[in-house]
Design an enzyme around this catalytic site. Structure first.
Site, PDB file in Angstrom:
ATOM      1  N   LYS A  33       4.275  -8.013   5.133  1.00  0.00           N
ATOM      2  CA  LYS A  33       3.228  -9.010   5.344  1.00  0.00           C
ATOM      3  C   LYS A  33       2.853  -8.975   6.812  1.00  0.00           C
ATOM      4  O   LYS A  33       3.691  -9.239   7.680  1.00  0.00           O
ATOM      5  CB  LYS A  33       3.696 -10.430   4.948  1.00  0.00           C
ATOM      6  N   GLU A  61       5.751   0.306   0.732  1.00  0.00           N
ATOM      7  CA  GLU A  61       6.580  -0.888   0.546  1.00  0.00           C
ATOM      8  C   GLU A  61       7.613  -0.726  -0.566  1.00  0.00           C
ATOM      9  O   GLU A  61       7.289  -0.379  -1.699  1.00  0.00           O
ATOM     10  CB  GLU A  61       5.698  -2.100   0.237  1.00  0.00           C
TER      11      GLU A  61
END
Length: 451
Positions: free
Chosen positions: A266, A249
Site C-alpha cells: 500500500k 505482491e
C-alpha cells in the site's frame, strides 16, 4: 502406496523459451512460471496438466480434497508439481460469509481454476540445465520406460525446432476504459464520503481497461519477463482464458514448518526521470504520513485475519514500511507472519484471509459490500490471487495485480488504488495510470487516459 516425484536431467542445456516453443506452445492448459529473488536460484517451471473448474459453496472444500489428492511423499527439495490455482476476486462472496450462510451470487460466473501438474520441466537460468519431472507411484510400480520415452521426445523436439525470434512486434493497441477519469473521481468521492461517515477507514477503488492488441499471450510474457521482471511472473493458460502476470505482491506464503507470511503493498510512486528525481520520489513515499497510515491499516487488518488461524503469540509484524522498487513504480511494503495453529491448514488460511485487505480496504466485509455497489462491473480474476499449492502442502500465492487477462479476443487489465480521508484526488487518478503503465505500453497503448 506412497506417491512420489521422479526426475530426469535433459542431455543438453536449454532456455525456458526454447522449452516453451518446442514442447508447450500449442497447449491450452499450460503453466509457465518464472522464479527469481534473493532467496531462490532463478529458474522457470513449464508444464501441462489437467484443468479443474470449481464453483459453488463447496469450492474451497473441493480444492482441499484436490490438494490432498495431489500430495507427494515429502522430498528434501521443492518439487515443481502439484496445483497451480487461480482464485477470482468473486470468491469473496463465499469467504466473507459464515459457513452456514454460504450462497453463490446469481451473477458469479468466474470459477476457481486449478491446473493439476503431473509432469513438468524446470530450467535453471544460470546453467541452462533442464530437468523433467513426473508424478508416479513408488519405485516398483513407476513406468520408467514411459518416462524415458517422454524425455527422449522432449530432447528431440528441442534439437529439431528453432526458437522464434525474441524480438516482439510493436503492436498498435487501442484501449477502452470501463470508467472515465471523471467517473473514477466520482467513486473516490463516494469512498471519502463513506470514510467521513465512519463506514470504513480505507477503500480500494478499482477499474479495468480493455485493450485490442496484436500481441499473443506468450509474446507479452516474453516481453514483460525482460523489461518488467517481478517476484511473481507467469503465463497461465486455463482453457479459453490466459493470464500473463508480473505481480510484485505476495498474498500468502505457507512454509513446511507452518509459518504463514503476507506482504501487503500500500503506497505507490512512479519512477523518476533521473536518478535524483527517482530518489526524491522514493524518499517522498517513505516519509508520506498518508501512505504510512494506509499501509498500517492493511497491516492491522491482515494481523486480525491471521489471528483466526494462527497461534496468538506467533503473529507479528516482521517488517514495516519498506520500499521496494520495480521497473515503473516504487511501492511501500510491510510483512506480517504467524504460525498456523493446530488443526488448520492452507485452505483455512486462505478462507480467513481472502480477499487480501490491500485490494478491499478496512473493515474488509463492509468495504467489499460498498465497492460492489460503486464499481461498474465485476472484478473477475483481477485482484484475486494465483500461485502454487505445492505437493508438500506448502503454498505460495501472489496477488493478481499487474496482470493481463486474454479472453474473448481482447485483453483486460485491472488497476486501482486505496482511498483514505486524506487522499488527494489528482494523485489517486495518476496512480491508476502509473500502475497500468508497463502493461499498457507493452500492449502498444501510447496514451494513458489516467495520468
Amino acid at each position: 502406496m506412497a506417491i512420489r516425484a521422479f526426475r530426469r536431467e535433459l542431455s543438453a542445456p536449454t532456455t525456458a523459451e526454447q522449452v516453451f516453443h518446442a514442447v508447450f506452445s500449442s497447449d491450452d492448459c499450460l503453466v509457465w512460471v518464472d522464479v527469481s529473488g534473493p532467496s531462490k536460484p532463478p529458474h522457470s517451471v513449464l508444464g501441462r496438466g489437467e484443468l479443474h473448474e470449481l464453483s459453488g459453496p463447496d469450492a474451497l472444500e473441493d480444492l482441499r480434497r484436490l490438494w490432498v489428492a495431489n500430495a507427494l511423499e515429502l522430498e528434501k527439495e521443492r518439487v515443481p508439481l502439484g496445483l497451480m490455482v487461480v482464485l477470482p476476486y468473486d470468491l469473496s462472496a463465499l469467504t466473507l460469509q459464515h459457513p452456514g450462510e454460504w450462497r453463490v451470487p446469481e451473477d458469479w460466473d468466474e470459477p476457481l481454476r486449478v491446473v493439476a501438474l503431473h509432469q513438468s520441466i524446470s530450467v535453471d537460468w544460470s546453467s541452462g540445465v533442464a530437468t523433467a519431472w513426473m508424478r508416479g507411484d513408488d519405485e516398483e510400480d513407476f513406468d520408467h520406460e514411459e518416462f524415458d520415452h517422454y524425455v527422449r521426445r522432449v530432447e528431440k523436439a528441442l534439437a529439431s525446432r528453432a526458437t522464434p525470434t525474441s524480438d516482439v512486434p510493436q503492436p498498435a493497441g487501442r484501449a477502452r476504459w470501463r470508467d472515465t477519469p471523471p467517473a473514477y473521481r466520482g467513486m473516490i468521492a463516494s469512498a471519502r464520503e463513506a470514510i467521513r461517515d465512519g463506514e470504513a477507514y480505507q477503500l480500494c477503488v478499482t477499474t479495468q481497461v480493455t485493450v485490442d492488441s496484436d500481441l499473443s499471450d506468450w509474446q507479452l510474457h516474453s516481453l514483460l519477463r525482460r523489461v518488467s521482471p517481478a517476484p511473481h511472473q507467469a503465463l497461465l493458460r486455463l482453457g479459453g482464458v490466459s493470464m500473463v502476470s508480473a505481480s510484485p505482491e505476495t498474498f500468502l506464503h505457507l512454509d513446511r514448518d507452518r509459518t504463514l507470511t503476507t506482504r501487503p503493498i500500500k503506497g505507490t510512486r512512479p519512477r523518476g526521470e533521473s536518478e535524483e528525481d527517482d530518489q526524491r520520489l522514493m524518499t517522498e513515499l517513505l516519509q508520506s504520513e498518508k501512505e504510512q497510515a494506509e499501509n498500517l491499516m492493511i497491516v492491522d487488518l491482515m494481523r486480525n485475519d491471521f489471528l483466526q488461524v494462527c497461534a496468538v503469540d506467533s503473529v507479528r509484524v516482521a517488517g514495516l514500511f519498506e520500499v521496494e522498487t520495480f521497473s515503473t513504480v516504487h511501492q511501500l511494503v510491510s510483512t506480517v507472519t504467524g504460525v498456523l495453529d493446530e488443526g488448520y491448514d492452507g485452505i483455512d488460511a486462505l478462507r480467513a484471509c481472502f480477499p487480501a485487505g490491500s485490494m478491499t480496504g478496512a473493515p474488509k466485509s463492509r468495504a467489499v459490500r460498498l465497492l460492489t455497489e460503486w464499481e461498474s462491473g465485476p472484478r473477475g480474476i483481477y485482484s484475486g490471487a494465483w500461485g502454487w499449492l505445492h505437493p508438500d502442502l506448502s503454498m505460495e500465492l501472489a496477488m493478481t495485480i499487474r496482470t493481463a487477462i486474454f479472453a474473448d479476443g481482447v485483453v483486460r487489465i485491472g488497476t486501482g488504488g486505496g482511498i483514505t480521508w486524506s487522499s488527494q484526488v489528482d494523485e489517486e487518478i495518476a496512480e491508476v495510470g502509473h500502475k497500468a503503465k508497463s502493461l499498457l505500453e507493452a500492449l502498444g497503448v501510447s496514451t494513458i487516459a489516467y495520468s
